[in-house]
Design a protein around this motif. Structure first.
Motif, PDB file in Angstrom:
ATOM      1  N   GLU A 146     117.378  15.174   9.281  1.00  0.00           N
ATOM      2  CA  GLU A 146     115.928  14.908  10.034  1.00  0.00           C
ATOM      3  C   GLU A 146     115.246  16.237   9.869  1.00  0.00           C
ATOM      4  O   GLU A 146     115.857  17.274  10.135  1.00  0.00           O
ATOM      5  CB  GLU A 146     116.001  14.453  11.530  1.00  0.00           C
ATOM      6  CG  GLU A 146     116.837  13.170  11.475  1.00  0.00           C
ATOM      7  CD  GLU A 146     116.963  12.711  12.819  1.00  0.00           C
ATOM      8  OE1 GLU A 146     116.618  13.387  13.859  1.00  0.00           O
ATOM      9  OE2 GLU A 146     117.311  11.328  13.064  1.00  0.00           O
ATOM     10  N   VAL A 151     102.535  17.045  14.466  1.00  0.00           N
ATOM     11  CA  VAL A 151     101.483  16.428  13.591  1.00  0.00           C
ATOM     12  C   VAL A 151     100.443  17.283  13.178  1.00  0.00           C
ATOM     13  O   VAL A 151     100.142  16.910  11.784  1.00  0.00           O
ATOM     14  CB  VAL A 151     101.120  14.882  14.414  1.00  0.00           C
ATOM     15  CG1 VAL A 151     100.048  14.511  13.907  1.00  0.00           C
ATOM     16  CG2 VAL A 151     102.310  14.051  15.013  1.00  0.00           C
ATOM     17  N   CYS A 157     104.197  19.324   7.349  1.00  0.00           N
ATOM     18  CA  CYS A 157     104.177  18.069   6.585  1.00  0.00           C
ATOM     19  C   CYS A 157     104.206  18.321   4.985  1.00  0.00           C
ATOM     20  O   CYS A 157     105.031  17.470   4.452  1.00  0.00           O
ATOM     21  CB  CYS A 157     102.975  17.413   7.187  1.00  0.00           C
ATOM     22  SG  CYS A 157     103.094  15.546   6.909  1.00  0.00           S
ATOM     23  N   LEU A 167     108.747  10.297   5.721  1.00  0.00           N
ATOM     24  CA  LEU A 167     108.098  10.156   7.072  1.00  0.00           C
ATOM     25  C   LEU A 167     108.506   8.835   7.418  1.00  0.00           C
ATOM     26  O   LEU A 167     108.258   7.857   7.098  1.00  0.00           O
ATOM     27  CB  LEU A 167     106.379  10.085   6.908  1.00  0.00           C
ATOM     28  CG  LEU A 167     105.725  10.045   8.453  1.00  0.00           C
ATOM     29  CD1 LEU A 167     106.210  11.276   9.069  1.00  0.00           C
ATOM     30  CD2 LEU A 167     104.354  10.001   8.072  1.00  0.00           C
ATOM     31  N   GLU A 168     108.936   9.055   8.691  1.00  0.00           N
ATOM     32  CA  GLU A 168     109.840   7.669   9.226  1.00  0.00           C
ATOM     33  C   GLU A 168     108.859   7.357  10.731  1.00  0.00           C
ATOM     34  O   GLU A 168     109.029   5.985  11.120  1.00  0.00           O
ATOM     35  CB  GLU A 168     111.187   7.952   9.863  1.00  0.00           C
ATOM     36  CG  GLU A 168     111.954   8.029   8.595  1.00  0.00           C
ATOM     37  CD  GLU A 168     113.415   8.113   8.946  1.00  0.00           C
ATOM     38  OE1 GLU A 168     114.577   7.781   8.209  1.00  0.00           O
ATOM     39  OE2 GLU A 168     113.704   8.644  10.233  1.00  0.00           O
ATOM     40  N   GLY A 169     108.144   8.131  11.156  1.00  0.00           N
ATOM     41  CA  GLY A 169     107.243   7.907  12.148  1.00  0.00           C
ATOM     42  C   GLY A 169     106.884   8.937  13.067  1.00  0.00           C
ATOM     43  O   GLY A 169     106.939  10.230  12.534  1.00  0.00           O
ATOM     44  N   THR A 170     106.228   8.592  14.254  1.00  0.00           N
ATOM     45  CA  THR A 170     105.585   9.786  14.928  1.00  0.00           C
ATOM     46  C   THR A 170     106.397   9.513  16.547  1.00  0.00           C
ATOM     47  O   THR A 170     106.308   8.502  16.987  1.00  0.00           O
ATOM     48  CB  THR A 170     104.238   9.588  15.373  1.00  0.00           C
ATOM     49  OG1 THR A 170     103.544   9.656  14.046  1.00  0.00           O
ATOM     50  CG2 THR A 170     103.656  10.680  16.185  1.00  0.00           C
ATOM     51  N   LYS A 171     106.864  10.593  17.067  1.00  0.00           N
ATOM     52  CA  LYS A 171     107.448  10.869  18.148  1.00  0.00           C
ATOM     53  C   LYS A 171     106.207  11.343  19.116  1.00  0.00           C
ATOM     54  O   LYS A 171     105.987  12.517  18.991  1.00  0.00           O
ATOM     55  CB  LYS A 171     108.518  11.784  18.333  1.00  0.00           C
ATOM     56  CG  LYS A 171     109.769  11.193  17.424  1.00  0.00           C
ATOM     57  CD  LYS A 171     111.084  12.345  17.400  1.00  0.00           C
ATOM     58  CE  LYS A 171     111.728  12.107  18.744  1.00  0.00           C
ATOM     59  NZ  LYS A 171     113.026  12.984  18.880  1.00  0.00           N
ATOM     60  N   ARG A 172     105.582  10.357  20.075  1.00  0.00           N
ATOM     61  CA  ARG A 172     104.800  10.819  20.879  1.00  0.00           C
ATOM     62  C   ARG A 172     105.207  11.689  22.109  1.00  0.00           C
ATOM     63  O   ARG A 172     105.980  11.762  22.608  1.00  0.00           O
ATOM     64  CB  ARG A 172     103.997   9.531  21.658  1.00  0.00           C
ATOM     65  CG  ARG A 172     103.371   8.639  20.540  1.00  0.00           C
ATOM     66  CD  ARG A 172     102.873   7.221  21.056  1.00  0.00           C
ATOM     67  NE  ARG A 172     103.977   6.598  21.875  1.00  0.00           N
ATOM     68  CZ  ARG A 172     103.613   6.205  23.301  1.00  0.00           C
ATOM     69  NH1 ARG A 172     102.513   6.446  23.541  1.00  0.00           N
ATOM     70  NH2 ARG A 172     104.502   5.602  23.875  1.00  0.00           N
ATOM     71  N   ASP A 183     102.377  15.663  19.753  1.00  0.00           N
ATOM     72  CA  ASP A 183     103.390  14.535  18.873  1.00  0.00           C
ATOM     73  C   ASP A 183     103.804  15.170  17.762  1.00  0.00           C
ATOM     74  O   ASP A 183     103.628  16.247  17.022  1.00  0.00           O
ATOM     75  CB  ASP A 183     102.101  13.337  18.518  1.00  0.00           C
ATOM     76  CG  ASP A 183     101.519  12.715  19.606  1.00  0.00           C
ATOM     77  OD1 ASP A 183     102.146  12.715  20.788  1.00  0.00           O
ATOM     78  OD2 ASP A 183     100.388  12.059  19.225  1.00  0.00           O
ATOM     79  N   HIS A 185     105.777  14.464  14.007  1.00  0.00           N
ATOM     80  CA  HIS A 185     106.135  13.561  12.803  1.00  0.00           C
ATOM     81  C   HIS A 185     107.880  13.681  12.816  1.00  0.00           C
ATOM     82  O   HIS A 185     108.376  14.780  12.712  1.00  0.00           O
ATOM     83  CB  HIS A 185     105.613  14.008  11.594  1.00  0.00           C
ATOM     84  CG  HIS A 185     104.128  13.407  11.350  1.00  0.00           C
ATOM     85  ND1 HIS A 185     103.409  13.898  10.310  1.00  0.00           N
ATOM     86  CD2 HIS A 185     103.714  12.530  11.888  1.00  0.00           C
ATOM     87  CE1 HIS A 185     102.244  13.243  10.384  1.00  0.00           C
ATOM     88  NE2 HIS A 185     102.423  12.338  11.298  1.00  0.00           N
ATOM     89  N   HIS A 187     110.700  13.178   9.825  1.00  0.00           N
ATOM     90  CA  HIS A 187     110.872  12.741   8.532  1.00  0.00           C
ATOM     91  C   HIS A 187     112.418  12.825   8.334  1.00  0.00           C
ATOM     92  O   HIS A 187     113.049  13.657   8.998  1.00  0.00           O
ATOM     93  CB  HIS A 187     110.475  13.895   7.715  1.00  0.00           C
ATOM     94  CG  HIS A 187     108.805  14.231   7.521  1.00  0.00           C
ATOM     95  ND1 HIS A 187     108.164  13.713   6.651  1.00  0.00           N
ATOM     96  CD2 HIS A 187     108.077  14.820   8.417  1.00  0.00           C
ATOM     97  CE1 HIS A 187     106.857  14.148   6.808  1.00  0.00           C
ATOM     98  NE2 HIS A 187     106.710  14.548   7.985  1.00  0.00           N
TER      99      HIS A 187
END
Length: 193
Positions: A146, A151, A157, A167-172, A183, A185, A187
């Motif tokens: 990972e 962000v 990035c 890219l799998e998503g955003t962890k807020r 936030d 990203h 990956h």
């Protein structure tokens, strides 16, 4: 109670051998840290860009020698695997690449990196990350790597994209930086990507 699955990577499989030096094939070496790297690491952490994306500051070379000793011990404990990224021609320190949060049973780790100000814009982070991912996934047998970055850290990035980390998503609000919560990203690369 017995487990129904075997560990992806057996405990001790890394620590029973010396930490390897990994050539990138294009002018860089990932090598074990040496206490002599302390002045260069201290200098790297005086850069304001490092302060933007890292929670640590380096107040002295003595403090950095403590970090390096910790990084060396971490190999033996198989919990964090840290390399200096150096120019293959003159051994000048250009950055760091690491596998953090190592979970051998599951074959999972988190990739982390930084580069010196002089090394930025030369593809050093991407080249080092690519070599480390190849070693971890293809040679050692990790299942998943990972990569997390703020962000707003567009350079990181780009590194993730250049090195095949999807890219799998955003962890807020996942990580606290000096300027507040960021936030992140998420990956990842898995074996076979």
């Amino acid at each position: 109670m017995p487990y129904l699955i075997r560990p992806v990577i057996a405990e001790g499989s890394l620590s029973r051998t010396p930490q390897p030096t990994l050539p990138t094939g294009d002018g860089l070496l990932l090598r074990p840290w040496d206490l002599g790297d302390a002045p260069a690491v201290h200098l790297a952490f005086q850069d304001p860009v490092m302060h933007q994306w890292h929670a640590r500051a380096a107040d002295s070379e003595e403090e950095v020698r403590g970090w390096i000793a910790e990084w060396q011990r971490a190999w033996e404990q198989e919990r964090s695997l840290q390399w200096a990224v150096a120019d293959a021609a003159d051994d000048r320190l250009l950055g760091r690449v690491a596998l953090r949060e190592v979970v051998l049973d599951e074959g999972v780790a988190e990739v982390a990196y930084w580069t010196t100000a002089a090394a930025r814009g030369r593809g050093v982070a991407a080249r080092a990350t690519r070599a480390l991912a190849h070693w971890a996934l293809d040679e050692i047998g990790f299942q998943r790597l990972e990569l997390l970055h703020a962000v707003t850290n567009e350079a990181s990035c780009r590194v993730a994209g250049k090195t095949g980390f999807a890219l799998e998503g955003t962890k807020r609000r996942a990580v606290l930086h000096p300027d507040g919560w960021h936030d992140m990203h998420l990956h990842a690369r898995v074996r076979g990507d």
